[in-house]
Design a protein around this motif. Structure first.
Motif, mmCIF file in Angstrom:
data_model
loop_
_atom_site.group_PDB
_atom_site.id
_atom_site.type_symbol
_atom_site.label_atom_id
_atom_site.label_comp_id
_atom_site.label_asym_id
_atom_site.label_seq_id
_atom_site.Cartn_x
_atom_site.Cartn_y
_atom_site.Cartn_z
ATOM 1 N N GLY A 192 1.372 -2.582 -5.573
ATOM 2 C CA GLY A 192 0.553 -3.769 -6.298
ATOM 3 C C GLY A 192 0.046 -4.846 -5.208
ATOM 4 N N TYR A 210 7.956 -3.358 -13.589
ATOM 5 C CA TYR A 210 7.446 -3.995 -12.551
ATOM 6 C C TYR A 210 8.033 -5.353 -12.628
ATOM 7 C CZ TYR A 210 3.967 -0.065 -13.011
ATOM 8 O OH TYR A 210 3.244 0.783 -12.911
ATOM 9 N N GLU A 211 7.592 -6.096 -11.820
ATOM 10 C CA GLU A 211 7.974 -7.857 -11.457
ATOM 11 C C GLU A 211 7.240 -8.583 -12.717
ATOM 12 O OE1 GLU A 211 5.813 -5.880 -9.401
ATOM 13 O OE2 GLU A 211 7.294 -4.923 -8.635
ATOM 14 N N VAL A 248 3.836 -5.189 -3.187
ATOM 15 C CA VAL A 248 4.965 -4.914 -3.730
ATOM 16 C C VAL A 248 5.023 -3.459 -4.255
ATOM 17 C CG1 VAL A 248 4.476 -6.061 -5.711
ATOM 18 C CG2 VAL A 248 6.737 -5.751 -5.276
ATOM 19 N N MET A 291 7.885 0.242 -4.942
ATOM 20 C CA MET A 291 8.767 0.739 -5.432
ATOM 21 C C MET A 291 9.462 2.022 -4.321
ATOM 22 S SD MET A 291 8.678 0.887 -9.352
ATOM 23 C CE MET A 291 7.700 -0.367 -10.414
ATOM 24 N N THR A 328 -3.061 -0.328 -5.890
ATOM 25 C CA THR A 328 -3.757 0.371 -6.878
ATOM 26 C C THR A 328 -4.347 -0.765 -7.915
ATOM 27 O OG1 THR A 328 -1.534 0.752 -7.754
ATOM 28 C CG2 THR A 328 -2.848 2.506 -6.858
ATOM 29 N N ASN A 329 -3.633 -2.043 -7.921
ATOM 30 C CA ASN A 329 -3.804 -3.053 -9.065
ATOM 31 C C ASN A 329 -3.193 -4.206 -8.494
ATOM 32 O OD1 ASN A 329 -1.299 -1.439 -9.551
ATOM 33 N ND2 ASN A 329 -0.613 -3.336 -10.038
ATOM 34 N N LEU A 347 0.332 -4.520 -16.825
ATOM 35 C CA LEU A 347 0.121 -3.642 -15.780
ATOM 36 C C LEU A 347 0.351 -2.190 -16.827
ATOM 37 C CD1 LEU A 347 1.880 -4.691 -12.662
ATOM 38 C CD2 LEU A 347 -0.466 -4.975 -13.538
ATOM 39 N N VAL A 394 -2.514 2.692 -12.332
ATOM 40 C CA VAL A 394 -2.080 3.230 -10.936
ATOM 41 C C VAL A 394 -2.469 4.505 -10.384
ATOM 42 C CG1 VAL A 394 -0.078 3.132 -9.514
ATOM 43 C CG2 VAL A 394 -0.045 1.214 -11.147
HETATM 44 CL CL1 6GU Z 1 2.479 -4.475 -9.395
HETATM 45 N N1 6GU Z 1 4.824 -3.349 -8.459
HETATM 46 C C1 6GU Z 1 5.503 -2.441 -8.089
HETATM 47 N N2 6GU Z 1 6.912 -2.718 -7.833
HETATM 48 N N3 6GU Z 1 5.129 -1.120 -7.744
HETATM 49 C C2 6GU Z 1 3.836 -1.037 -8.073
HETATM 50 C C3 6GU Z 1 2.947 -1.989 -8.361
HETATM 51 C C4 6GU Z 1 3.540 -3.341 -8.719
HETATM 52 N N4 6GU Z 1 1.855 -1.406 -8.612
HETATM 53 C C5 6GU Z 1 1.799 -0.121 -8.207
HETATM 54 N N5 6GU Z 1 3.137 0.093 -7.917
#
Ligand code: 6GU
Length: 272
Positions: A115, A192-193, A209, A211, A234-235, A245, A250
């Motif tokens: 993200g 997600y956050e 950010v 994972m 991706t976003n 999200l 993604v």
């Molecule tokens: Cl917004 N956050 C996380 N942690 N992983 C992601 C993401 C966001 N978008 C794609 N992968």
């Protein structure tokens, strides 16, 4: 701690399947695995057949190791990786990096879908990782150190190799590709956050950010490998746009930037 004996067993198993002796490793993130399909004279080994690899039941990832030749380089690629949020230990997540090193890999290209935290970035941009922030509160090197693999307290002042970054920027410029640069923050997931967490992460100095990637990069540096990190944004991260999200988005955006991504990595391999 990774055991030398296990690493060598896995290395020998892989060497018995191919005559290639890879010097470049690729870890391909969500939606970016198609690059492995372009590897020539390839041998494809499902993770489930590889001794000491973790057992994965996750769907949506190919979960296979592909060895062969791409743009003149002998490569070993992970099509799909092990994530911490799936419940794997960090030893399991990073074991393939040890095996790559034992195979002779000196340069590791790690990729991911993530993200955008930096509001000047756009979905579909590619980002060169300049540095990372570990927000997960654990570290893949915790536990006894195997001195055959690396030092107890590795220096991490340059995880993402400067020369490889400069090479990537040159290739991007030649391809007329806008390659963003920034800091990647590792978040455990799988949630997600929140918007507040994204504000915190931005304040801490991160531009993106995701994972994954950080555990593999730390272990690669522990093993004195040169790392190059490329993120596919991706976003926009949570709270930047007024919309929720979802994982489908993604994957969809990752597949849209696939061509850009594949050409960039192929260009980098050509110049390596
Ligand atoms: Cl917004 N956050 C996380 N942690 N992983 C992601 C993401 C966001 N978008 C794609 N992968």
């Amino acid at each position: 701690m990774h055991k030398t004996e296990h690493i060598l067993e896995t290395r020998d198993f892989i060497l018995s399947k191919t005559n290639y002796r890879p010097t470049v490793g690729l870890i391909l993130g969500s939606g970016l695995g198609t690059l492995a399909d372009e590897i020539e004279n390839s041998v494809v080994i499902p993770y489930s057949e590889i001794p000491h690899f973790a057992k994965s039941e996750a769907v949506g990832h190919a979960n296979e190791l592909v060895i062969g030749e791409l743009k003149g380089q002998a490569v070993v690629a992970m099509k799909g990786r092990f994530h911490y949020y799936e419940g794997f230990t960090l030893d399991e997540v990073t074991f393939p990096v040890r095996v790559m090193k034992a195979l002779g890999v000196e340069k590791l290209i790690v990729t991911n879908a993530c993200g955008a935290v930096n509001t000047s970035f756009n979905p579909g941009d590619l980002m060169l990782i300049t540095d990372h922030i570990n927000l997960v509160g654990t570290n893949p090197l915790i536990g006894p150190n195997n001195p055959e693999l690396g030092t107890r307290f590795p220096d991490v002042s340059e995880v993402y190799n400067k020369e490889l970054r400069s090479l990537a920027l040159n290739v991007a410029a030649k391809q007329d590709l806008k390659l963003q640069q920034g800091v990647y923050a590792w978040w455990s997931g799988p949630s997600y956050e929140t918007p507040a967490e994204i504000r915190m992460i931005r304040t801490l100095g991160a531009d993106s950010v995701g994972m994954s990637t950080v555990p593999e990069a730390i272990v690669a540096v522990h093993g004195s490998m040169k790392v190059l990190g490329i993120s596919c944004l991706t976003n926009m991260a949570c709270g930047i746009l007024d919309q929720p999200l979802n994982h489908e988005e993604v994957i969809e955006v990752a597949s849209m930037v696939r061509t850009k991504f594949v050409n960039l990595v192929k260009g980098i391999l050509e110049e390596m």
